[in-house]
Each structure stands twice: as C-alpha cells, then as structure tokens.
Design an enzyme around this catalytic site. Structure first.
Site, PDB file in Angstrom:
ATOM      1  CD  GLU A  69     -11.406   7.546  33.833  1.00 14.59           C
ATOM      2  OE1 GLU A  69     -10.630   8.144  34.589  1.00 14.59           O
ATOM      3  OE2 GLU A  69     -12.446   7.010  34.242  1.00 14.59           O
ATOM      4  CD  GLU A  96     -16.633   3.207  34.056  1.00 14.79           C
ATOM      5  OE1 GLU A  96     -16.716   4.178  34.837  1.00 14.79           O
ATOM      6  OE2 GLU A  96     -15.525   2.757  33.690  1.00 14.79           O
TER       7      GLU A  96
HETATM    8  O1  G3I Z   1      -9.782  -0.686  49.424  1.00 17.24           O
HETATM    9  C1  G3I Z   1      -9.639   0.504  50.207  1.00 17.24           C
HETATM   10  C2  G3I Z   1      -9.886   0.191  51.683  1.00 17.24           C
HETATM   11  O2  G3I Z   1      -8.872  -0.695  52.148  1.00 17.24           O
HETATM   12  C3  G3I Z   1      -9.861   1.504  52.474  1.00 17.24           C
HETATM   13  O3  G3I Z   1     -10.171   1.217  53.830  1.00 17.24           O
HETATM   14  C4  G3I Z   1     -10.909   2.457  51.877  1.00 17.24           C
HETATM   15  C5  G3I Z   1     -10.950   3.775  52.604  1.00 17.24           C
HETATM   16  O4  G3I Z   1      -9.818   4.514  52.246  1.00 17.24           O
HETATM   17  O5  G3I Z   1     -10.571   2.722  50.494  1.00 17.24           O
HETATM   18  C6  G3I Z   1     -10.649   1.526  49.718  1.00 17.24           C
HETATM   19  O6  G3I Z   1     -10.306   1.827  48.384  1.00 17.24           O
HETATM   20  C7  G3I Z   1     -11.337   2.549  47.704  1.00 17.24           C
HETATM   21  C8  G3I Z   1     -11.742   1.746  46.457  1.00 17.24           C
HETATM   22  O7  G3I Z   1     -12.703   2.475  45.687  1.00 17.24           O
HETATM   23  C9  G3I Z   1     -12.331   0.401  46.844  1.00 17.24           C
HETATM   24  O8  G3I Z   1     -13.517   0.603  47.580  1.00 17.24           O
HETATM   25  C10 G3I Z   1     -10.749   3.879  47.263  1.00 17.24           C
HETATM   26  O9  G3I Z   1     -10.509   4.678  48.427  1.00 17.24           O
HETATM   27  C11 G3I Z   1     -11.754   4.587  46.365  1.00 17.24           C
HETATM   28  O10 G3I Z   1     -11.162   5.772  45.820  1.00 17.24           O
HETATM   29  C12 G3I Z   1     -12.135   3.695  45.196  1.00 17.24           C
HETATM   30  O11 G3I Z   1     -13.128   4.381  44.439  1.00 17.24           O
HETATM   31  C13 G3I Z   1     -13.364   3.797  43.155  1.00 17.24           C
HETATM   32  C14 G3I Z   1     -12.952   4.825  42.093  1.00 17.24           C
HETATM   33  O12 G3I Z   1     -13.202   4.277  40.784  1.00 17.24           O
HETATM   34  C15 G3I Z   1     -11.477   5.166  42.216  1.00 17.24           C
HETATM   35  O13 G3I Z   1     -11.118   6.005  41.146  1.00 17.24           O
HETATM   36  C16 G3I Z   1     -14.846   3.487  43.018  1.00 17.24           C
HETATM   37  O14 G3I Z   1     -15.215   2.455  43.924  1.00 17.24           O
HETATM   38  C17 G3I Z   1     -15.146   3.050  41.583  1.00 17.24           C
HETATM   39  O15 G3I Z   1     -16.556   2.953  41.393  1.00 17.24           O
HETATM   40  C18 G3I Z   1     -14.616   4.093  40.592  1.00 17.24           C
HETATM   41  O16 G3I Z   1     -14.816   3.602  39.307  1.00 17.24           O
HETATM   42  C19 G3I Z   1     -14.312   4.456  38.250  1.00 17.24           C
HETATM   43  C20 G3I Z   1     -13.918   3.547  37.109  1.00 17.24           C
HETATM   44  O17 G3I Z   1     -12.954   2.624  37.559  1.00 17.24           O
HETATM   45  C21 G3I Z   1     -13.409   4.367  35.933  1.00 17.24           C
HETATM   46  N1  G3I Z   1     -14.424   5.344  35.522  1.00 17.24           N
HETATM   47  C22 G3I Z   1     -14.860   6.242  36.597  1.00 17.24           C
HETATM   48  C23 G3I Z   1     -15.411   5.416  37.756  1.00 17.24           C
HETATM   49  C24 G3I Z   1     -15.917   6.339  38.842  1.00 17.24           C
HETATM   50  O18 G3I Z   1     -14.857   7.061  39.408  1.00 17.24           O
END
Ligand code: G3I
Length: 359
Positions: free
Chosen positions: A177, A282
C-alpha cells in the site's frame, strides 16, 4: 482370549465409525480443485492455531497461509533490542518471530506454504524505527541510517526464516500500500519523509539481495479506482525495469454493492498486462446484511473472481481469502468470507468450488 481381542477390535471400529468427521472432511477441497492452476490460501491470526477444528479445515482446504498480523513490522521488529544495539550502531535492527511461530510451525509440520506479509508498510510499523536511538522523542534518522536499518531488518528476517523454516516462506509482500489513494503517486509516510520516494525500489533491491533463491517478491495494494490502479501499475512497471519484482498482489477487498464483474475483469486484465505474476492476496466480499439475496450476490462474485483467476492461470500464483470465517474477519459484521462463524460453508464456498455452476 480371542473373544477379548475380538471385543476390543469391535469397540475400536465402533469408536472410529462414531468419531466425528474432521471439519470440512466431506467438502470439496479448494486446494485440490485448483491444483495445477494456482494455490488457494487464507490469512490466519495467531489464535487460530490452538483451535483443532479450524486447523482441520485449513489443512483440508488450503495450501498456502499468511499471518494476518504476525509478520508485520510491529510484530517482528524488536524495538527494545534494536534500541540497545543502536547505542553502538544506529543502523542496527533486531527481529523476533515469537508472534508468527505458531503459524510457521503449523505450516512446516503440514507442508503448507507461507506468504510473508509484509516487510515495508506505512501502517503497523513502530514509529521508533524511524528515529535516532529508536526513541520517537528524538529526530528522524538520516536517509543513509534508515536504509541501513531497512537492510539489517530485511537481512535479519530472511536469515532467520532461512535458518529456522527453510523453504516454508515462498513469497513476500515486500511493500504494501505505497500508492496514494488520492492523486499522488506515493502515499506520504515516514518512508517517503525519511528515505525519499525511492524507498519502494530500495526495499525491493534489499529483498532480492537477502531473500532465499526463488522467493517471489510482490508489490501488494488495494485498488478502489482505476486512477489508483494506473498509478500502481506505473510503480510496478518501474520496479519491473529494475528486475527486482516478481508480481503484483491485488488485495480485492470487495463488496456485493461494489465493483461490477466487468470492472473486476478489467482490473485483473490490466494487471495481467504487466506480464508479471499475480496474487489475489486478501479476497473478501462484504455485505451490510446477510440476506439470501446478498449471499447469492456474494456467491456470484466469488465465482467470478475464481473464473477470472483461472483465465489468468498462467500468471496467477495464488488466490487467498483474508480470513477463515465470518467471525474472524477484520470486516466485523459484513459476512465477507467463505465459512460462517460455525465453520459452516456458505453459498460463496460452493460457488468458489464450482464457479461454472453459478448462474
Ligand atoms: O494486538 C493488539 C492487542 O494487544 C490489543 O488488545 C487489541 C485491541 O487494541 O489490538 C490488537 O491489535 C490489533 C491487530 O489487528 C491484531 O489483532 C489492531 O488493533 C488492529 O488494528 C489490527 O487490525 C488489522 C489491520 O490490518 C491493521 O491495519 C487486521 O487484523 C488485519 O486483518 C488488517 O489487514 C490489512 C492487511 O494487513 C493489509 N491490507 C488491508 C487489510 C485490512 O485492513
């Protein structure tokens, strides 16, 4: 004696007949259906690996997996150790794979490939990575120091995986991205500010330098508009000229009210014209409410995507869904995946398994 042995044998047979089938055992297998055309994969979070039913379904359906978050820089860069090392070498970058270990161990034990996601991204990357002494209260490091850190990071990642999991990680999203959603070529980020607009090229050069021979290197992005698609193609064409990229990952986060089948076809045709490998990296297709009509629309779109992937099979490396079930998706409430929260296949699964059957 014989009577006892016979009774025991009958008990064992009875228990085996009553044993619940592994989840998905009686379903068509996507990886088997598309074997010879392209791999079929899924993104998985760390917690999924402690769930036997989910792992049974993954083994049955998929032959490549991607850590949903656990190989991103905020999981892999060891900021504390890097900070300590930076006292003598500002370009130091220490890595750790404890977050990704469950996925890597599962893949290695089951002969399943891993697609690495992602080495360089504006998001989920510690701010400290860009600052003197890994202290975000201090100034940005220089371009030269940042390129040194990036080199040591990529060298550390590739070295660890080659030592501990040889041959398991077969491809990488080297940069994710980087193209701007608006009109600019590149999104403004710490990477453009500290390294400059050539950070994408430098990242691919370093990935090519340190990745094990044969590792496929991808640029990965989502494409909400033809304008962004064209700018992404411009960037990828420039990388192709430098011989440091193997393919384009089209994320395809879609919805039942989004792109038409025509525009999905045109998008993949444009990417195929680059003459590189393609990953649908994805895939998920969301909806506001899981009505019968929307589930049917979703099935039609999944079928269309698989048909288009088959049409480009000579370049298509893999089609991966971004999550195993609707209760594991980042698109909470949008029912975007092939299996529901009870691991039951949806119309979309059967459509993906037999796209020609979908009207
Ligand atoms: O690990 C922390 C945890 O310790 C905490 O308690 C919790 C609540 O705040 O957050 C957890 O981290 C989260 C992480 O996922 C792991 O679950 C983040 O807040 C959350 O923002 C993160 O979201 C991920 C997202 O990327 C972040 O940009 C999604 O799971 C994941 O599916 C998504 O994947 C992205 C690809 O990497 C790139 N393309 C887009 C796609 C969708 O956004």
């Amino acid at each position: 004696m014989m009577r006892t042995i016979l009774s025991l044998a009958l008990c064992v047979i009875f228990l085996l007949l009553c044993a619940p089938a592994a989840v998905g055992e009686d379903l068509p297998s996507l990886k088997d259906i598309y074997a010879g055309s392209f791999d079929v994969g899924v993104a998985l979070p760390r917690g999924a690996f402690s769930d036997k039913a989910k792992m049974d379904l993954v083994r049955q359906q998929f032959n490549i997996i991607t850590p949903e978050n656990e190989m991103k820089p905020d999981s892999v860069l060891d900021v504390g150790t890097s900070r300590a090392l930076s006292r003598t070498d500002e370009t130091a970058a220490a890595v750790r794979f404890d977050a990704a270990k469950p996925l890597l161990d599962f893949a290695k034990a089951n002969g399943i490939k891993v697609h690495g996601h992602t080495l360089v991204w504006h998001s989920q990357t510690p701010e400290e990575f860009f600052h003197e002494g890994y202290d975000k209260s201090r100034p940005f490091v220089t371009r030269e120091v940042m390129l040194g850190r990036l080199e040591n990071y990529i060298k550390g990642v590739m070295g660890y995986l080659d030592r501990e999991y040889p041959g398991v990680v077969v491809s990488w999203d080297v940069v994710n991205e980087a193209v701007d959603d608006g009109g600019l070529l590149l999104r403004i980020s710490n990477w453009t500010k500290v390294v400059g607009d050539d950070f994408v090229h430098r990242a691919f050069e370093l990935a090519r330098k340190y990745a094990p021979e044969g590792t496929l290197l991808y640029y990965n992005d989502y494409l909400p508009s033809t304008s962004k698609l064209e700018r992404a193609c411009t960037l990828v064409e420039s990388l192709k000229e430098e011989g440091c990229i193997d393919g384009f990952g089209n994320q395809m986060h879609e919805s039942v009210t989004g792109k038409s089948t025509w525009s999905l076809t045109a998008e993949l045709n444009r990417i195929a014209n680059l003459g590189l490998k393609i990953r649908i990296s994805e895939l998920d297709i969301g909806m506001k409410t899981p009505t019968e009509e929307n589930l049917k629309k979703q099935a039609v779109l999944y079928a269309h995507v698989m048909q288009q992937a088959l049409r480009h099979a000579d370049q298509m490396e893999a089609v991966q869904v971004w999550g195993l079930t609707d209760s594991m998706t980042w698109r909470t409430g949008e029912s975007p995946l092939l299996f529901d929260g009870k691991l039951q296949p949806k119309p979309a699964f059967f459509a993906a398994a037999d796209p020609e059957s979908v009207q």
